[in-house]
Design an enzyme around this catalytic site. Structure first.
Site, PDB file in Angstrom:
ATOM      1  CB  CYS A  79       5.884   7.344  14.901  1.00  0.00           C
ATOM      2  SG  CYS A  79       4.398   7.695  15.884  1.00  0.00           S
ATOM      3  CG  HIS A 167       4.445   9.876  10.902  1.00  0.00           C
ATOM      4  ND1 HIS A 167       4.659   8.546  10.662  1.00  0.00           N
ATOM      5  CD2 HIS A 167       3.742   9.957  12.064  1.00  0.00           C
ATOM      6  CE1 HIS A 167       4.092   7.827  11.630  1.00  0.00           C
ATOM      7  NE2 HIS A 167       3.536   8.666  12.494  1.00  0.00           N
ATOM      8  CD  GLU A 169       6.251   8.495   7.482  1.00  0.00           C
ATOM      9  OE1 GLU A 169       5.569   7.710   8.157  1.00  0.00           O
ATOM     10  OE2 GLU A 169       7.179   9.179   7.961  1.00  0.00           O
ATOM     11  CB  SER A 221      -4.131  -8.203 -18.313  1.00  0.00           C
ATOM     12  OG  SER A 221      -3.312  -7.096 -17.987  1.00  0.00           O
ATOM     13  N   GLY A 223      -2.860  -4.587 -19.694  1.00  0.00           N
ATOM     14  CA  GLY A 223      -2.571  -3.525 -18.747  1.00  0.00           C
ATOM     15  C   GLY A 223      -1.087  -3.201 -18.686  1.00  0.00           C
TER      16      GLY A 223
END
Length: 509
Positions: A79, A167, A169, A221, A223
């Protein structure tokens, strides 16, 4: 040497998608601002120029330095990147007669062009530009066209330099991933050897060489990110790693005890520190989201500095920073403006004597999970929803008090427990509850109430860069709303957030 593709970021909303598609091909890549690229050593096998919200015709157009690249290593412009090369090397870019946005089909494809090997005639692509290339430079050859765009794609003669005005992607370009594969594998000759196992092996070896016998302190954490970071560090330096789990008073209900319990048996040296009153005190009266984040981050660092000073010879602070944190915290002219600061990005204050090590800094959330799986971390830990470093502090809109934290903890616990009870927890990427600074009139029994409102949010996503709201069953939402209103004193209204990212972020602050 690890091969890599470098992506020059011109601020496109799709830049991160380019990186994701390339990495899905087991090819390592990095995103860098167009005006601050890394040195192009022998590890760089190709460069991709992203799209941009800017026009190449603007007086303030974003101008990259392509002299070290063009004609020397494979180059793909997407692009804006394609239009920039056409415009800069003797062609002409002009406003399109009609803004070219949405689905289109390639009516012509040059099958001899390496980029379109195996690509179907009439394949669907996604356009998103207001300008268009109306004249190519003399040594540029059209390789694909749509009904409305003659120079849908091009190749520069005698160079491995290519341009696409669409694009590849995005999801709507049905063979876009194959086109990118033709570039990074076919043209750039990638070995496709960047896998979770190889990342873990390389990272552990690099950590050994970088840290040697130094001692490291890590903020754990519970996580996924900090857990995977901890295991990588543990495998690299063993007993020289000390993990600190800080109760900042903004955790979910019973989370402090549950997290400490979950790490038993993993061989990690984990110390729990209760510091909730300190955080709540420092946040008193503050309502502005960025200031709250910074207060929480600064208090977090202060606590860590205190804990590190109790240990001998600590040299490094390890963090579970991941790539979306880094990308969203970068702000340069043109590329992605800072959306919100992240408490674990950007360095430490001068008074701290610790250096930073971030084992996961360049990978996305789903990649972190795959690395964790290769390290044989339990699926229970790897399957946990993301939880922000500032915790409930950015899920309480407005100022923070202990009472507001209590109310939100209770409501959030009902929501998350309900998702697990109804087997919906693994169906969403992240779920959360937000306490709004809004009170409304309600009726309980025969009495009028004037109490708070909470918003429930659940999203589907791959890495947090984009997200769609989850279509949870109406009966489930009705049940959870009923439970929250009946069980949590202080709440008389529940709403459900149906915003996607973009334009909304996943967290409300």
């Amino acid at each position: 040497m690890q091969q890599k593709i470098i992506i020059y970021d011109f601020g496109s909303q799709y830049t991160q998608l380019i990186a994701r598609k390339v990495r899905e091909l087991n090819v390592y890549c990095e995103i860098h601002p167009y005006n601050n690229p890394p040195a192009l050593d022998k590890s760089v096998i190709g460069v991709i120029l992203s799209g941009s919200p800017f026009s190449v015709r603007d007086s303030e157009a974003l101008i990259p330095d392509l002299k070290p690249i063009k004609g020397k290593i494979p180059l793909l412009g997407i692009c804006y990147g394609a239009q920039y090369m056409a415009h800069n090397f003797g062609g002409e870019v002009a406003p399109a007669k009609h803004r070219e946005y949405g689905r289109a089909n390639l009516k012509y494809v040059d099958k001899t062009c390496p980029l379109f090997a195996g690509i179907s005639e009439n394949t669907q692509v996604w356009m998103s530009h207001a300008d268009t290339i109306v004249k190519l430079p003399n040594n540029f050859t059209v390789t694909a066209s749509t009904a409305d765009v003659q120079a849908g794609a091009y190749k520069i003669e005698n160079e491995e330099t290519y341009g696409l005005q669409f694009h590849p992607e995005v999801y709507h370009s049905t063979e876009g991933k194959e086109i990118l594969k033709n570039f990074v594998v076919g043209v750039c000759k990638s070995r496709q050897d960047w896998t979770p196992d190889s990342f873990a092996e390389t990272t552990i070896e690099n950590l050994k060489n970088k840290l040697k016998d130094d001692r490291v302190i890590l903020g754990l954490s519970g996580g996924v990110d900090s857990t995977v970071a901890a295991v990588l560090l543990h495998k690299a330096i063993g007993k020289n790693l000390t993990c600190i789990f800080v109760d900042n008073g903004l955790l979910r209900k019973n989370e402090f005890e549950q997290v400490l319990e979950s790490y038993k048996g993993m061989g990690l040296n984990v110390k729990g520190v209760r510091a909730g009153k300190k955080f709540i005190s420092n946040l008193k009266g503050e309502s502005e989201p960025e200031k709250k984040r910074k207060i929480i981050g600064n208090t977090f660092i202060e606590i860590f500095d205190q804990e590190a000073s109790k240990l001998e010879n600590i040299t490094w602070l390890a963090q579970g920073t991941i790539y979306p944190d880094v990308i969203e915290s970068i702000s340069v002219k043109g590329p992605s403006a800072t959306i919100k600061s992240h408490h674990n990005v950007g360095g430490l204050p001068d008074y701290m004597k610790l250096k930073i090590v971030e084992p996961l800094r360049l990978i996305f959330k789903d990649e972190v999970r795959r690395v964790g799986k290769s390290l044989k971390i339990s699926t229970e830990l790897l399957g946990r929803h993301p939880f922000p470093g500032p915790g409930l502090g950015i899920r309480i809109l407005g100022d923070i008090t202990e009472e507001k934290v209590r109310i939100l903890q209770e409501a959030d616990d009902i929501f998350i427990s309900g998702l697990k009870e109804f087997n919906l927890y693994d169906e969403v990427w992240q779920a959360l509850t937000v306490l709004l600074p809004v009170k409304s009139v309600g009726v309980m029994g025969d009495e009028r109430t004037y109490e708070s409102t909470v918003a429930l949010r659940a999203v589907s996503s791959t890495d947090g860069m984009t997200a769609d709201w989850s279509r949870l069953p109406g009966d489930f939402l009705a049940e959870i709303s009923n439970r929250i209103i009946n069980r949590v004193k202080g709440i008389n209204r529940v709403v459900y957030d149906i915003s996607s990212k973009p334009p909304a972020t996943i967290e409300w602050e």
